[in-house]
Write a protein that holds these residues in place. Structure first.
Motif, short mmCIF file in Angstrom:
data_model
loop_
_atom_site.label_atom_id
_atom_site.label_comp_id
_atom_site.label_asym_id
_atom_site.label_seq_id
_atom_site.Cartn_x
_atom_site.Cartn_y
_atom_site.Cartn_z
N LYS A 3 25.32 14.96 -13.96
CA LYS A 3 26.61 15.41 -14.05
C LYS A 3 26.79 16.69 -14.70
CE LYS A 3 27.92 12.68 -18.19
NZ LYS A 3 28.86 11.56 -18.71
N PRO A 4 27.78 17.73 -14.45
CA PRO A 4 27.87 18.87 -15.20
C PRO A 4 28.47 18.54 -16.54
CG PRO A 4 29.49 18.61 -13.32
CD PRO A 4 28.89 17.31 -13.18
N PRO A 5 27.91 19.18 -17.73
CA PRO A 5 28.30 18.94 -18.74
C PRO A 5 29.41 19.54 -19.33
CG PRO A 5 26.45 20.66 -18.79
CD PRO A 5 26.92 20.12 -17.25
N GLU A 6 30.30 18.68 -20.08
CA GLU A 6 31.52 19.12 -20.50
C GLU A 6 31.31 20.04 -22.14
OE1 GLU A 6 33.92 15.64 -21.23
OE2 GLU A 6 34.04 15.37 -19.00
N GLN A 7 30.26 19.57 -22.79
CA GLN A 7 29.93 20.15 -23.83
C GLN A 7 28.49 20.12 -24.27
OE1 GLN A 7 32.37 18.63 -27.02
NE2 GLN A 7 31.33 16.57 -27.00
N PRO A 8 27.88 21.05 -24.74
CA PRO A 8 26.53 20.73 -25.22
C PRO A 8 26.16 19.91 -26.07
CG PRO A 8 27.29 22.94 -26.35
CD PRO A 8 28.48 22.29 -25.62
N TYR A 9 25.03 19.34 -25.96
CA TYR A 9 24.27 18.02 -26.74
C TYR A 9 23.96 18.82 -28.31
CZ TYR A 9 21.03 14.65 -28.75
OH TYR A 9 20.22 13.93 -29.28
N MET A 10 23.47 19.77 -28.55
CA MET A 10 23.15 20.55 -29.74
C MET A 10 23.21 21.93 -29.52
SD MET A 10 20.01 18.30 -31.61
CE MET A 10 20.37 19.32 -33.05
N THR A 11 23.54 22.83 -30.54
CA THR A 11 23.80 23.98 -30.61
C THR A 11 22.90 24.77 -31.94
OG1 THR A 11 26.11 24.15 -31.73
CG2 THR A 11 25.77 24.35 -29.35
N TYR A 12 22.63 25.80 -31.87
CA TYR A 12 21.88 26.34 -33.04
C TYR A 12 21.93 28.12 -32.85
CZ TYR A 12 18.13 27.24 -36.62
OH TYR A 12 17.76 27.74 -37.89
N ALA A 13 22.63 28.43 -33.98
CA ALA A 13 22.72 30.21 -34.13
C ALA A 13 21.85 30.78 -34.92
CB ALA A 13 24.39 30.33 -34.58
N LEU A 14 21.31 32.16 -34.32
CA LEU A 14 20.20 32.63 -34.98
C LEU A 14 20.70 34.18 -35.13
CD1 LEU A 14 17.64 32.04 -32.02
CD2 LEU A 14 17.60 31.12 -34.72
N ARG A 15 20.01 35.04 -36.01
CA ARG A 15 20.72 36.06 -36.22
C ARG A 15 20.33 37.23 -35.34
NH1 ARG A 15 18.59 37.23 -42.56
NH2 ARG A 15 19.93 35.61 -43.58
N GLN A 16 19.25 37.17 -34.24
CA GLN A 16 19.08 38.01 -33.33
C GLN A 16 18.83 37.30 -32.24
OE1 GLN A 16 16.02 40.95 -33.98
NE2 GLN A 16 16.69 41.52 -36.04
N GLY A 17 18.71 37.93 -30.96
CA GLY A 17 18.49 37.38 -29.71
C GLY A 17 17.49 36.55 -29.52
N VAL A 18 17.45 35.44 -28.76
CA VAL A 18 16.27 34.69 -28.14
C VAL A 18 15.44 35.42 -27.16
CG1 VAL A 18 15.72 32.39 -27.12
CG2 VAL A 18 17.74 32.49 -28.63
N HIS A 19 14.18 35.38 -27.51
CA HIS A 19 13.27 35.94 -26.35
C HIS A 19 12.18 35.09 -25.88
CE1 HIS A 19 11.37 39.64 -24.97
NE2 HIS A 19 9.95 39.05 -25.37
N GLY A 20 12.02 33.66 -26.25
CA GLY A 20 11.26 32.82 -25.95
C GLY A 20 11.56 31.28 -26.21
N LEU A 21 11.70 30.24 -25.32
CA LEU A 21 11.86 28.85 -25.64
C LEU A 21 10.93 28.04 -24.97
CD1 LEU A 21 15.85 28.69 -24.80
CD2 LEU A 21 14.67 28.59 -27.11
N GLN A 22 10.63 26.88 -25.69
CA GLN A 22 9.83 26.17 -25.04
C GLN A 22 9.64 24.76 -26.01
OE1 GLN A 22 5.64 26.79 -24.90
NE2 GLN A 22 5.14 24.68 -23.78
#
Length: 602
Positions: free
Chosen positions: A422-441
């Motif tokens: 189903k389309p999510p109403e809100q995220p499960y978890m969030t995390y804020a960083l100082r600079q932009g994201v360049h890679g995720l895994q």
């Protein structure tokens, strides 16, 4: 009287002695040897009726009576299994297995009816083995030691508001140590890659910094600076080799940082994906080429010009090893090294595609574009399931083993749960960083999300992200050096050829039914001539001048006229059938005079 009483007492004592049974230690011993002397056997000839005969006749074996069994497989009545207390087993037979667990390990439909007896018997035995394996797998599924658990908030509390520091305080010390930050401001932003067993981590900074480490023990394996820009890094089949896509060419290094190869055919590489079962390294470049390198033999398998411009969005489908590429015109194309054209082309966004990810089952694909939308597709039918708007758009996407989706939106990482349902109403978890994201895994078999950003690397705790139980024969996080060597040899022997990469791998196991025409063509190629071809008429040689040239021509014409007559008869019959059919259709079409009896006709 006394004289008569004495013999009576002696007789009673003899009777008592005869009643006493001798034990094996009470036998007569030989004085010289100190061992029991065997008594001589008496035969019937000596007069002893109870003695054994000199030569024993062969005895017939008595047939054992079969125990009566109940339908459940347990013995009946007094033959039932009893405990020491004497009570019968209240739950006889094996423990029942729920049908829900059995369906979990289902291996497909049963084969259809077969006329061949031998094949039918083989399929029946194979089917029984599959059923046994299915029930055993369902029975032992209960014994799996670990269970996956997700983060749950209190009443009225959203899980996306829970901070990493709160999770670290709530969990044990070992799990809390998995959240850490590496501050590497000088050579960022960073790309990252985990090994298949999730034990080792590879980091590559844009300004040339490359490091490999065991992230659990925080032990550094190697670290170096390649003195030029790094676009992407990727582990190969083991943690002993890794590939680095540098500014000009592709380089292969070992775990000590020693350069093994410089592949100059692969230039301007931007993204890489490694296919573990095929030992192929797939790369896409700024020149628009998709190239495959076989690392087991060091050869370039295929170089495909996609004609779609710069390629910087790439992902692989772990189910069928098909490579997905995202393009600037909003399309996603599926590629195989066997074809020079895409297998499938999908229009996913109105603007350029920024990122895409595929889950471990190869069923769902998530794409993010410049139109700030994240779309989820079912790859089996190539249809969109859900689409939702993300503020700022998502630049990086990745799926976990439990189908959690992480999206890097600027300097914020958002994790979504059950996005394929189903389309999510809100995220499960969030995390804020100082600079932009360049890679995720996501780290395999761990509740950890690796984030590469401008200030270095961050390990984020995401409860429920990893697979709880691992298959040690497939990927073992605790394997020794000897186990790794044996696995490497076995994987090379079982290497899958690149010709077998298709959209549907199940078709490779199907039977290819040949038509009669194909069989006939194969037979002609094998024999070198057509056995069913009609030979030319050769007149028989006759004597007394009857085989002259004129007579031979007459006989040939006669046979040719007969063949023509047969052909003419066939054409006449076909014409007659067509005429009759045409006349009948005309009669039914043209209305004529109707009688009163026509309405009773069927």
């Amino acid at each position: 009287m006394g004289e008569l009483a004495e013999p009576k007492k002696k007789q009673q004592e003899k009777k008592k002695k005869s009643k006493v049974v001798k034990r094996y230690w009470e036998g007569t011993q030989d004085k010289d040897l100190g061992t029991a002397a065997p008594e001589p056997k008496k035969s019937k000839e000596d007069g002893d009726p109870l003695a054994e005969p000199a030569s024993k006749p062969a005895r017939k074996r008595k047939k054992k009576k079969k125990k009566k069994m109940e339908p459940s497989g347990e013995p009946t009545g007094a033959l039932k299994k009893r405990f020491i207390s004497g009570k019968t087993d209240p739950f006889p037979g094996p423990a029942p297995v729920p049908m829900k667990n059995i369906k979990k390990f289902d291996r497909g439909k049963k084969p259809e009816l077969v006329s061949n007896r031998r094949l039918k018997h083989e399929l029946k035995t194979l089917e029984s083995k599959m059923e046994l394996a299915q029930t055993q797998a369902a029975r032992f599924d209960v014994l799996l030691p670990e269970d996956a658990g997700f983060l749950e908030g209190d009443d009225g509390e959203d899980t996306c508001t829970i901070q990493q520091e709160d999770i670290v305080e709530a969990v044990d010390i070992t799990s809390g140590s998995k959240h850490f930050n590496l501050f590497l401001k000088q050579f960022g932003p960073y790309r990252l890659n985990y090994t298949r067993n999730g034990r080792h981590l590879l980091l590559g900074g844009r300004r040339g910094h490359v490091a490999a480490l065991d992230w659990n023990s925080k032990q550094l394996t190697c670290e170096m600076n390649v003195m030029e820009s790094v676009n992407d890094v990727r582990w190969l089949h083991t943690e002993n080799m890794f590939a680095v896509a540098q500014k000009k060419w592709l380089y292969i290094y070992d775990n000590l940082g020693v350069e093994l190869h410089c592949v100059k055919k692969f230039n301007d590489v931007l993204r890489m994906e490694f296919l573990p079962y095929h030992f192929l390294l797939a790369t896409c470049s700024a020149t628009g080429f998709l190239q495959y390198l076989d690392i087991s033999v060091g050869k370039e398998i295929a170089a495909i010009c996609t004609k779609s411009g710069r390629l910087d969005v790439m992902a692989q489908n772990p189910y069928n090893a098909v490579v997905h590429l995202g393009h600037h015109n909003g399309t996603v194309s599926l590629w195989s090294p066997n074809l020079k054209e895409p297998l499938v082309k999908m229009l996913c966004h109105r603007g350029p595609v920024r990122s895409l990810a595929i889950d471990k089952t190869g069923t769902y694909m998530a794409t993010a574009g410049l139109d700030r939308k994240v779309n989820v597709y079912d790859i089996r039918s190539y249809r969109p399931l859900h689409s939702y708007l993300v503020p700022g758009g998502a630049g990086h996407l990745t799926f976990s083993q439990s189908q959690l989706l992480a999206a890097g939106c600027g300097n914020v990482v958002q994790v979504y749960k059950d996005i394929h349902l189903k389309p999510p109403e809100q995220p499960y978890m969030t995390y804020a960083l100082r600079q932009g994201v360049h890679g995720l895994q996501f780290c395999p078999y761990e509740d950890v999300l690796g984030i590469g950003h401008g200030e270095g690397f961050t390990s984020m705790l995401v409860p429920g992200a990893g697979e709880a139980n691992f298959d040690a024969l497939e990927s073992n996080p605790f394997q020794s050096k000897k186990q790794r060597q044996e696995w490497e040899v076995k994987a090379l022997l079982e290497k899958v050829q690149p010709e077998l990469i298709t959209l549907d791998p199940k078709k490779l196991g199907e039977v290819d039914f040949l038509t009669m025409q194909q069989k006939h063509q194969e037979k002609v190629e094998r024999l070198g001539y057509d056995p069913l071809a009609k030979e030319k008429f050769v007149p028989k040689h006759k004597k007394k001048g009857r085989s002259s040239t004129g007579n031979l021509l007459k006989r040939k014409k006669k046979v040719a006229h007969e063949e023509q007559r047969v052909q003419i008869r066939k054409t006449v019959q076909e014409k007659a059938q067509k005429e009759t059919h045409w006349q009948q259709s005309e009669k039914s079409a043209t209305p004529g005079r109707k009688s009163t009896l026509d309405r009773f006709q069927k």
